[in-house]
Design a protein around this motif. Structure first.
Motif, mmCIF file in Angstrom:
data_model
loop_
_atom_site.group_PDB
_atom_site.id
_atom_site.type_symbol
_atom_site.label_atom_id
_atom_site.label_comp_id
_atom_site.label_asym_id
_atom_site.label_seq_id
_atom_site.Cartn_x
_atom_site.Cartn_y
_atom_site.Cartn_z
ATOM 1 N N UNK A 17 0.825 -1.202 0.000
ATOM 2 C CA UNK A 17 0.000 0.000 0.000
ATOM 3 C C UNK A 17 0.865 1.259 0.000
ATOM 4 N N UNK A 18 1.920 1.282 0.803
ATOM 5 C CA UNK A 18 2.794 2.458 0.861
ATOM 6 C C UNK A 18 3.519 2.670 -0.463
ATOM 7 N N UNK A 19 4.053 1.594 -1.044
ATOM 8 C CA UNK A 19 4.746 1.722 -2.331
ATOM 9 C C UNK A 19 3.778 2.166 -3.418
ATOM 10 N N UNK A 149 11.382 -7.587 14.698
ATOM 11 C CA UNK A 149 10.324 -7.662 15.714
ATOM 12 C C UNK A 149 8.954 -7.910 15.088
ATOM 13 N N UNK A 150 8.914 -8.314 13.823
ATOM 14 C CA UNK A 150 7.650 -8.567 13.132
ATOM 15 C C UNK A 150 7.467 -7.621 11.965
ATOM 16 N N UNK A 151 6.963 -8.136 10.857
ATOM 17 C CA UNK A 151 6.826 -7.337 9.643
ATOM 18 C C UNK A 151 5.698 -6.318 9.809
ATOM 19 N N UNK A 152 6.057 -5.046 9.772
ATOM 20 C CA UNK A 152 5.049 -3.977 9.793
ATOM 21 C C UNK A 152 5.401 -2.969 8.704
ATOM 22 N N UNK A 153 5.839 -1.762 9.063
ATOM 23 C CA UNK A 153 6.189 -0.782 8.045
ATOM 24 C C UNK A 153 7.209 0.194 8.601
#
Length: 215
Positions: A17-19, A149-153
């Motif tokens: 979404x960000x890309x 620490x976990x895939x976020x953004x």
């Protein structure tokens, strides 16, 4: 440099979404975001930007076919159920780029080598290090942040790094308990804000489980 003019994104997580939004800002025509799951995976703060820009989400869908000779010219989007394409739901659109943003997982190799306790948290990408509210792991003095620490953004990763840094500075005596708590409280509030909304609830709950198990 733009990779093309008409771009289709696969994956509605934060990265996709960000890309997609950044491509839009750079002048590309983002024709849609395709997501195999029935829900958008990104946080509301990011997904709302895409919706306001008028970019459609194709949920419960996949790419049935990519067409072209020397490069991609068309993509066929179709509904996707029980691992199968639903016949009769195909929709063809002109594109010159298909961007794939799926399959991310935590980068936990160094933490594993250090003997940090891990658990399988599917909402955060799979096997990952457990940590407490200060981002400290089961091995005292080892902290995690970002994709470890976990895939976020990106915004979440940076604030997790700041949180870990404040906690480490406190542990080493460079910050008093009061100073550190003031800094950490502000960072945690920003993190909670990023994870709010209908698209972030699953990850918020997952983070709470990680902290409970990591205490």
């Amino acid at each position: 440099m733009l990779p093309g003019k008409r771009i289709l994104m696969i994956g509605s997580g934060n990265v996709g979404v960000i890309v997609a939004y950044q491509l839009l800002q750079a002048g590309a025509d983002v024709v849609g975001i395709v997501e195999g799951m029935p829900k958008i995976g990104a946080y509301g703060v990011h997904a709302a930007k895409i919706r306001r820009a008028g970019i459609p989400f194709y949920l419960g869908s996949t790419i049935a076919e990519a067409k072209g000779t020397d490069h991609v010219e068309k993509a066929v989007i179709a509904k996707f159920e029980n691992g199968q394409i639903v016949k009769g739901t195909e929709m063809e659109t002109d594109v010159d780029v298909i961007c794939v943003a799926v399959g991310l997982r935590p980068l936990s190799e160094l933490a594993q080598m250090a003997g940090v306790q891990h658990d399988f948290i599917p909402e955060m990408g799979g096997w990952m290090p457990l940590h407490n509210m200060d981002m400290e792991t089961s091995v005292p003095g080892i902290y995690v942040a970002g994709d470890t620490a976990g895939v976020e953004e990106a915004s979440t990763a940076m604030d997790e790094g700041r949180l870990a840094a404040a906690a480490a500075a406190e542990a080493l005596g460079y910050l008093s308990k009061e100073e550190a708590e003031k800094i950490k409280t502000g960072i945690r509030e920003r993190l909670d804000s990023l994870r709010q909304g209908p698209f972030g609830d699953r990850r918020m709950a997952a983070k709470e489980r990680i902290i409970e198990k990591g205490v």
